[in-house]
Design a protein around this motif. Sequence first.
Motif, PDB file in Angstrom:
ATOM      1  N   GLU A 252      43.800  15.268 -12.920  1.00 53.50           N
ATOM      2  CA  GLU A 252      44.512  16.000 -12.038  1.00 53.50           C
ATOM      3  C   GLU A 252      45.865  15.597 -11.859  1.00 53.50           C
TER       4      GLU A 252
ATOM      5  N   THR B  31      37.720  29.065  -3.884  1.00 50.94           N
ATOM      6  CA  THR B  31      37.225  28.794  -5.144  1.00 50.94           C
ATOM      7  C   THR B  31      35.470  28.934  -5.141  1.00 50.94           C
TER       8      THR B  31
ATOM      9  N   ASN C 210      36.787  24.587 -13.585  1.00 52.26           N
ATOM     10  CA  ASN C 210      36.682  25.726 -12.560  1.00 52.26           C
ATOM     11  C   ASN C 210      37.878  25.920 -12.262  1.00 52.26           C
TER      12      ASN C 210
END
Length: 360
Positions: A114, A49, A151
């Motif tokens: 998360e 990423t 992101n």
Amino acid sequence: MTPVEERLRRLIALGGPVSVAEFMAACVSAPDGYYARREAFGEAGDFITAPEISPIFGELLGAFLVDRWNADGRPDPFDLVELGPGRGTLMADVLRVARAVPRFRSAARVVLVEASDRLRQVQRDRLGPLHPRIAFLDRVPTDRPVYLLANEFLDALPIRQFVHRGGAWFERTVGLVEGRLAFGLSPFPAPFREAAPEGAVREIRPAADALVREIAAHIAALGAGAALFVDYGYDGGGYGDTLQAVRGHAHVDVLDRPGETDLSAHVDFASLAAAAREAGAAVHGPVAQGRFLVALGLLERAGQLGAGADEATRRALETAVARLAGEGEGEMGALFKALAVTARTEPVPGFQVVADGTDW
Ligand code: SAH
């Protein structure tokens, strides 16, 4: 057989085929799913990423949030939120930028959203030494202004797919055919009836739309805050099946080894922008990631880091800049897009209309 596939087979045997959204959620974010078990990131993993390519990415995004916080009159306290922080690299780079802005740093509580316990631990180890106040929460808190980054997060959220057959739309499902997982169609037509070619696929993203709507409503209600979403996707229009599976840096079959393969779908930025506007917030973009990063100073920062550095370092910087901002094959600059949500319709760095009138 993977644990996720065993569980899916039991579910399907009990209640019939599941929707693509249920399949995706079981594969991606369930406690025995992909991010909980597999090391996804890096050369040895499945994909790389932007924050893992260069710290400049996180520095520029961090500077973007600091700028928005300044523009809002420096609220104190506030939440510095990241959705799906992966290895914690992006937030580590943002916190490095924040060291230069003591009031920003001291007003910030870092909030990490998360799903994977394994990655929570990685994030705790990485970020714990960098900031005194870190909270792991299941949703974005709404008791103070938020400055938020996401992101490559929205692409992991479950999508629903509908296929056009004989004048009506039917939801795509995953069931069992001759003992193997296989795509099928729900026998019940969906309630929308737009015309399309036979076999066309239409996708909707209820989870991503609802999340962006909720964050936008919070920003609008407080009249402060900013959320920046960066992901690969398109700006509305068209039909197509964008569900994809990646393992070891290559595309594989979506139904292959469920839970050990990264599943994601392209983000529909037009739909997100509409959700945010309906919630009363201002929307900026989407703009292509390359243009966004260049407008934020990517080239200047790379030049600064390269000045006086050795040849190998300069070459590595050039490669990183090309991967982040280039628009060619295998580069992220055009495929990825950035969208920001703020409280007011004022010019925001990275999203301005350029001098020739082209709206990037
Ligand atoms: N932002 C990071 C990681 C992207 S991968 C980077 O750019 O490197 C997607 C991340 O979102 C992982 O951390 C994954 O565990 C998390 N995630 C996926 N689905 C989620 C969900 N439904 N809720 C919370 N986190 C999720």
